[in-house]
Motif scaffolding. Structure first.
Motif, PDB file in Angstrom:
ATOM      1  N   ASP A 181      95.228 -86.023  21.311  1.00  0.00           N
ATOM      2  CA  ASP A 181      93.949 -85.778  20.641  1.00  0.00           C
ATOM      3  C   ASP A 181      94.192 -84.733  19.554  1.00  0.00           C
ATOM      4  OD1 ASP A 181      91.389 -84.989  19.843  1.00  0.00           O
ATOM      5  OD2 ASP A 181      90.538 -85.373  21.820  1.00  0.00           O
ATOM      6  N   THR A 191      91.978 -83.542  17.435  1.00  0.00           N
ATOM      7  CA  THR A 191      90.739 -82.913  16.978  1.00  0.00           C
ATOM      8  C   THR A 191      90.920 -81.443  16.648  1.00  0.00           C
ATOM      9  OG1 THR A 191      89.476 -84.446  18.374  1.00  0.00           O
ATOM     10  CG2 THR A 191      88.315 -82.502  17.527  1.00  0.00           C
ATOM     11  N   SER A 240      87.859 -86.735  17.862  1.00  0.00           N
ATOM     12  CA  SER A 240      86.448 -86.857  18.221  1.00  0.00           C
ATOM     13  C   SER A 240      85.707 -87.627  17.131  1.00  0.00           C
ATOM     14  CB  SER A 240      85.818 -85.479  18.375  1.00  0.00           C
ATOM     15  OG  SER A 240      85.709 -84.834  17.115  1.00  0.00           O
TER      16      SER A 240
END
Length: 275
Positions: A247, A249, A198
């Motif tokens: 991802d 994050t 992010s």
């Protein structure tokens, strides 16, 4: 806060015990653990000297010992002192023995023997270090895994973790102003994986990095719009090339690596890779 003395006794390096203890302790909170490592315990005399230390700092004793005499001595002494004691590998070895119909080979440190897998892991670590941050693109075809992502998207620590699992890993930073070598898009052997995160998390990590280097934390490197453009650039590349994307994050390095290993296994038809 609970204070615990943890004694880890091994007839080898103790690496197995350390990993087991780490995994177990991760399930508990508010515990101050004082670990005492006792490697290469292969004689009763050595054990007796260790027991003097353990008696002064009583706690949980976890061991991997194959010598029956040393093992019985440890169990007898711990019971006499009222100390809890656990044989870390017994349940696994007993289950395997029943299933395989074989007796286990009682050889100290057998799991750490210098076999082909050990040297493959060393080779993987050397390759990965030599191919960090976009270095030596001409050798990327030799990699098992190539990680691509913007700066500070966990490429290097993930690469090192995977290398310790026996995978040759190259990683390359994606920079809007400097496209990667064309060879990245023609790789056949490696699994190319895109790492993303992010914008908020990336800015935080980059700002902390700048502060650790005593540099001003207000540059284009942490500008919200610039970071958003970088991530969009990377995602477009991943999509255009059809690369799998992870991802990171909310993932730990271990979780990211596990997902990547699954991708490698899927490509190889389910065969386990690494060591």
């Amino acid at each position: 806060m609970i204070r615990l003395h943890l004694h880890l006794l091994s007839d080898s390096t103790g690496e197995t015990l350390e990993n087991i203890a780490k995994a177990g302790l991760a399930q508990f909170e508010n515990v101050e653990t004082i670990k005492h490592f006792w490697p290469m315990v292969r004689s009763v005399g050595h054990l007796d000297r260790i027991m003097l230390e353990i008696a002064q700092r009583p706690g949980l004793v976890i061991f991997t010992l194959v010598n029956n005499e040393v093992r019985r001595r440890l169990e007898t002494r711990c019971h006499a002192l009222g100390l809890p004691i656990v044989s870390a590998l017994d349940p696994v070895i007993e289950a395997l023995s029943r299933l395989l119909g074989q007796e286990a080979i009682a050889r100290p440190g057998r799991q750490h023997s210098l076999d082909a897998a050990y040297f493959a892991r060393v080779d993987a670590i050397q390759y990965t270090i030599a191919h960090d941050d976009g270095i030596a693109a001409e050798d990327w075809e030799e990699a098992d895994i190539v990680l691509a992502g913007v700066s500070r998207s966990s490429k290097t620590p993930t690469s090192i973790y995977l290398a310790n699992r026996g995978y040759k890993v190259a990683n390359i930073p994606l920079v809007v102003e400097s496209p990667p070598p064309q060879s990245l898009f023609t790789l056949v052997h490696p699994v190319v994986v895109g790492l993303t995160t992010s914008p908020e998390r990336l800015i935080q990590i980059r700002r902390n990095r700048l502060l650790s280097l005593n540099q001003t934390p207000e540059t284009a490197y942490v500008d919200q719009e610039a970071v958003a453009r970088e991530l969009a650039f990377a995602r477009r590349m991943f999509s255009d090339q059809g690369w799998p994307v992870i991802d990171v994050t909310r993932r730990s390095i271990e979780e990211t690596a596990a997902a990547i290993i699954n991708l490698v296994n899927e490509k190889s038809g389910g065969a386990g890779g690494g060591v």
